[in-house]
Design an enzyme around this catalytic site. Structure first.
Site, mmCIF file in Angstrom:
data_model
loop_
_atom_site.group_PDB
_atom_site.id
_atom_site.type_symbol
_atom_site.label_atom_id
_atom_site.label_comp_id
_atom_site.label_asym_id
_atom_site.label_seq_id
_atom_site.Cartn_x
_atom_site.Cartn_y
_atom_site.Cartn_z
ATOM 1 C CB THR A 103 -0.842 0.073 1.163
ATOM 2 O OG1 THR A 103 -1.778 -1.273 1.127
ATOM 3 C CG2 THR A 103 -1.999 1.204 1.157
ATOM 4 C CE LYS A 178 -4.709 -1.442 1.431
ATOM 5 N NZ LYS A 178 -5.044 -2.581 2.202
ATOM 6 C CE LYS A 246 1.955 1.992 4.681
ATOM 7 N NZ LYS A 246 1.443 0.833 3.648
#
Ligand code: NAP
Length: 349
Positions: A103, A178, A246
């Protein structure tokens, strides 16, 4: 290249952590010739024991590979593995495929795609969802930054570890998809932690509350699967809190670029940032509940609220990093983001 097939296609896999080791295992089980590399070698030992070949660097792993998968941690790791002098862009063979499962940043995915294209190498982003359990079961959902037609040659490899694949058409679009997933998940995690705190403080049977919520519109897989773990005080990571931070940070960066606000994600960012600052970065995302716990329980889990303390001068005069305080989210400096405006005094949790 014609369609991939075991016995004909050589695969390399870089990053054999929680997710990567399970995914690479399925590729091996499907009969592909597999070479592996991970920063910490011992995390690849089990795969090597099952027949994979160890390589000494990402570029060595890519030599002779038809398809290279990467599943590293942070965007900086992706940049290093692909774009450094000894990176995959230089090492990849003409006509080969580079598929990033991490990701990471949508813009970085586009940059990698464009750099690869110059050398006639195919590259696309392909982040996953489904967690450690999905990786182990080989039932992940993939968000593909390519069209179905463009990725058709490697589809059989993707099928070895996924049960659903969504094609979003172009480079970076898989990562953006995502991030939508992560924004939704982040608010579910805050909902889980809020609901469990209210149930506990309200004197309810918390197990019964999880079951009750699961029967209605308030349900989420986050609550159903991670709620019981939080109640048991099991903070082990399936998904690291620092990776959640993150992901939300990447989503907020993109929101800023698009000139929109995501208040749910901002709240979740503040809370996960706090958790990471006080020692919870490598705990599972369910550890968000520890922010609502007694100081005693938080300390027992390895957290230290005093780490959140910020010099009050910094609030007034700026911290010297060159950013306004409101912008700390995206600058990567060590200063508290939520901390700057939070109401916690370190002791209160
Ligand atoms: P992880 O266990 O930390 O795995 C990442 C692996 O990449 C580590 O083994 C790390 O090596 C390796 N690595 C990092 N930089 C490297 C480099 N420059 N060269 C070679 N290897 C490198 O994390 P994870 O849980 O598998 O997550 C990986 C990614 O998938 C993250 O971006 C995460 O956000 C995403 N993700 C995770 C989940 C989940 O449930 N866990 C679900 C979906 C997506 P070391 O062993 O030396 O640290």
């Amino acid at each position: 290249m014609t369609k991939v097939a075991p016995g004909r296609t050589k695969v390399a896999f870089i990053g054999t952590g929680i997710m990567g080791s399970a995914i690479a295992g399925h590729i091996l089980d499907a009969g592909y010739d597999l070479t592996v590399y991970n920063r910490t070698k011992k995390k690849a030992d089990a795969l090597v024991g099952r027949g994979a070949t160890w390589a000494e660097s990402p570029s060595a792993a890519a030599e002779g590979a038809d398809v290279v998968f990467t599943m590293v941690g942070m965007p900086a790791d992706v940049e290093d593995v692909y774009l450094s002098g000894d990176g995959l862009i230089r090492a990849a063979r003409r006509g080969s495929w580079l598929i990033d499962l991490t990701t990471s940043s949508p813009q970085l995915a586009k940059d990698i795609h464009d750099a690869a294209e110059v050398g006639e190498v195919h590259a696309f982003d392909c982040p996953v969802t489904g967690g450690q359990a999905g990786a182990e079961a080989g039932t992940l959902t993939l968000m593909v930054g390519a069209s179905e037609a463009d990725a058709a040659d490697v589809e059989p490899l993707l099928e070895t570890f996924s049960s659903k694949r969504f094609y979003f058409g172009g480079p970076g679009m898989g990562q953006t998809a995502k991030l939508c997933n992560q924004v939704s998940l982040a608010s579910c995690m805050v909902g889980m932690a809020d609901a469990l705190a209210l149930a506990e403080q309200g004197g309810l049977d918390t197990g019964q509350v999880i079951e009750m919520i699961g029967a209605g519109m308030g349900s989420s897989r986050a609550l159903a699967e991670l709620g019981p773990q939080a109640l048991e005080g099991d903070w082990r990571p399936g998904f690291f809190s620092e990776h959640m931070l993150k992901d939300i940070g990447l989503a907020l960066e993109q929101a800023e670029d698009l000139d929109i606000t995501l208040p749910g994600a901002e709240t979740a960012f503040t809370l996960y940032d706090m958790l990471c600052q006080i020692g919870g970065a490598r705990l599972g995302t369910q550890a968000l509940s520890l922010l609502y716990a007694t100081n005693e329980d938080a300390t027992a889990a390895g957290l230290d609220w005093s780490l959140l303390e910020i010099d009050s001068d910094e609030h007034d005069e700026g911290c010297g990093c060159g950013h306004d305080h409101g912008d700390h989210e995206h600058c990567g400096c060590e200063h508290g983001h939520g901390g700057c405006g939070c109401e916690h005094e370190g002791e209160e949790s």
